[in-house]
Design a protein around this motif. Structure first.
Motif, PDB file in Angstrom:
ATOM      1  N   LYS A 118      -3.363   4.182  -0.451  1.00  0.00           N
ATOM      2  CA  LYS A 118      -3.192   3.289   0.680  1.00  0.00           C
ATOM      3  C   LYS A 118      -1.847   3.567   1.357  1.00  0.00           C
ATOM      4  O   LYS A 118      -0.925   4.093   0.742  1.00  0.00           O
TER       5      LYS A 118
ATOM      6  N   TYR B  26       0.666  -8.258   1.341  1.00  0.00           N
ATOM      7  CA  TYR B  26       0.174  -7.117   0.544  1.00  0.00           C
ATOM      8  C   TYR B  26      -1.120  -7.482  -0.181  1.00  0.00           C
ATOM      9  O   TYR B  26      -1.168  -8.440  -0.960  1.00  0.00           O
TER      10      TYR B  26
ATOM     11  N   LEU C 160       1.426   1.961   2.991  1.00  0.00           N
ATOM     12  CA  LEU C 160       2.196   0.723   2.985  1.00  0.00           C
ATOM     13  C   LEU C 160       2.837   0.513   4.329  1.00  0.00           C
ATOM     14  O   LEU C 160       3.615   1.342   4.828  1.00  0.00           O
TER      15      LEU C 160
ATOM     16  N   TYR D 232       0.496   1.258  -3.994  1.00  0.00           N
ATOM     17  CA  TYR D 232      -0.237   1.676  -2.795  1.00  0.00           C
ATOM     18  C   TYR D 232      -0.476   3.184  -2.815  1.00  0.00           C
ATOM     19  O   TYR D 232      -1.564   3.667  -2.487  1.00  0.00           O
TER      20      TYR D 232
END
Length: 437
Positions: free
Chosen positions: A433, A389, A435, A428
């Motif tokens: 974003k 991550y 994940l 995220y």
């Protein structure tokens, strides 16, 4: 010490009033000697080698804060039936019921009606005098057309507190001071940055620790510009604010983060006024001024299409002048170096780039911010979290806080991987974003 000085001031004021009301000649007043002790006002007097006139001016400004009836009672002895006494100066306040001294009060007490001496005494309020240079006291601005010296004599609240309580108070966030003190309980060891970035930060620490010696011992005041200006740039959450706080902590300086929402105004001239108040307050203080998200104030100037553009560019020009003349450390933080007007960047002493952490740095961040091992389930592998991550230090702190609260809410005593993954998913999503499971 203060009580002794108040008695000294009373003796001096009575000398002047006796000359006025009892037919005496206006001679130089005799100032009783003041013994030195360990009080802050005595130390200030010694450190700055104050003259008797300067000491009395300090006392005139300070006495309403400890004895509100001071001037009223003395004048009443000579004007028992009341009446106006314009030569003495002084005004009434909104809440304060006694006489508040003005510049005219200082002129009268120290110089009587001697025009030449009054002109000399007025120099105590010049910008070059230590009272102005150290922001100790000043004459309040008066309406246009009225004599400058008719303004109230005002001592800065910090010095009022210092002289009366022995402690220098810190300014609070307000419309008059649009900045807030920030600090950290973390240590340098908690700061995870690239080696190149850390080396550049150490250069700033060197300036903070040794610049005064360079200027004083090497006689470089006339050869080096005052102050230091640096740009921190990089994505949010990469350590710009934390670094600033640590610089302040380890060089024993207060850090003030400027609240740009309170600085920037749509009204013409207000932004400059707000900035002026901020820099005047910070002058000759060992503060670090931190302009976070500085793009809104330090951004590129535009082509002049209308009056708004013209005044916006004037604001940038004014800010450029004040920053260049400021004697302390000014740190601007921006997500992108290119967002800052080139007029500022040309005058920066340093640029420090903060980049997102790589795998090994992310693992160290997880190690620094995780709770004790006794609180962590063995299904959590920090090296895998760091590898899988891409997160900043701020992201990791948010994730651990969220996961910890979730764990406590569920009645558990051990932090598990599922809780961390829920926090990662939340971060995220917040940043738009996706994940990858």
């Amino acid at each position: 010490m203060v009580s002794t000085l108040v008695l000294t001031l009373r003796t001096v004021v009575e000398q002047r009033l006796k000359q006025e009301f009892k037919g005496g000649k206006f001679d130089d007043i005799v100032i009783p000697p003041v013994e030195h002790d360990d009080s802050e006002i005595s130390k200030f007097k010694q450190d700055n080698k104050l003259s008797p006139s300067e000491i009395l001016t300090l006392l005139i400004a300070l006495v309403p804060h400890v004895s509100p009836e001071f001037f009223s009672n003395i004048i009443a002895e000579y004007l028992p039936n009341g009446g106006d006494f314009p030569a003495f100066g002084g005004v009434k306040g909104k809440n304060h019921r006694g006489i508040l001294p003005t510049g005219e009060t200082v002129l009268y007490i120290l110089a009587g009606n001697d025009i030449g001496k009054r002109v000399e005494v007025a120099k105590l309020f010049d910008e070059e005098h230590l009272f102005a240079q150290k922001s100790v006291l000043y004459i309040e601005a008066v309406p246009a057309g009225e004599p400058k010296m008719s303004g109230r004599l005002i001592m800065d609240e910090e010095y009022v507190d210092l002289f009366l309580s022995g402690k220098l108070s810190r300014p609070k966030l307000s419309s008059d001071f649009p900045a807030q003190r920030i600090s950290t309980n973390l240590e340098w060891s908690d700061l995870v940055l690239r080696q190149k970035t850390l080396e550049e930060i150490r250069e700033l620490e060197t300036w903070l620790n040794y610049n005064d010696r360079l200027l004083d011992e090497w006689g470089m005041h006339d050869k080096i510009k005052p102050g230091f200006r640096v740009l921190f740039y990089g994505p949010s959450g990469t350590g710009k604010t934390m670094t600033t706080c640590l610089l302040g902590k380890y060089t024993r300086r207060d850090v003030y983060r400027v609240d740009l929402s309170m600085v920037i105004s749509k009204y013409i001239g207000e932004t400059e006024k707000n900035l002026s108040g901020l820099f005047n307050k910070a002058e000759h203080k060992d503060w670090i001024l931190f302009f976070d998200e500085a793009d809104s104030l330090f951004g590129k100037r535009t082509n002049v299409r209308d009056a708004h553009d013209k005044y916006a560019n004037q604001e940038v020009s004014y800010l450029l002048q004040r920053i260049e003349a400021h004697r302390g450390l000014v740190i601007l933080a921006s997500n992108m170096k290119g967002n800052i007007d080139s007029a500022f960047t040309r005058r920066f002493n340093a640029f420090v780039e903060f980049v997102p952490p790589e795998i090994n740095e992310r693992e160290k961040l997880w190690q620094v911010y995780m709770p004790p091992k006794s609180k962590i389930h063995n299904d959590i592998q920090l090296d895998q979290l760091a590898k899988n991550y891409e997160l900043t230090g701020a992201n990791i702190v948010n994730i651990i806080q969220y996961a910890g609260l979730l764990t406590v809410k569920q009645g558990n005593v051990i932090l598990k991987k599922d809780a961390l993954l829920a926090g990662i998913k939340k971060e995220y999503k917040k940043e738009g974003k996706i994940l990858q499971q």
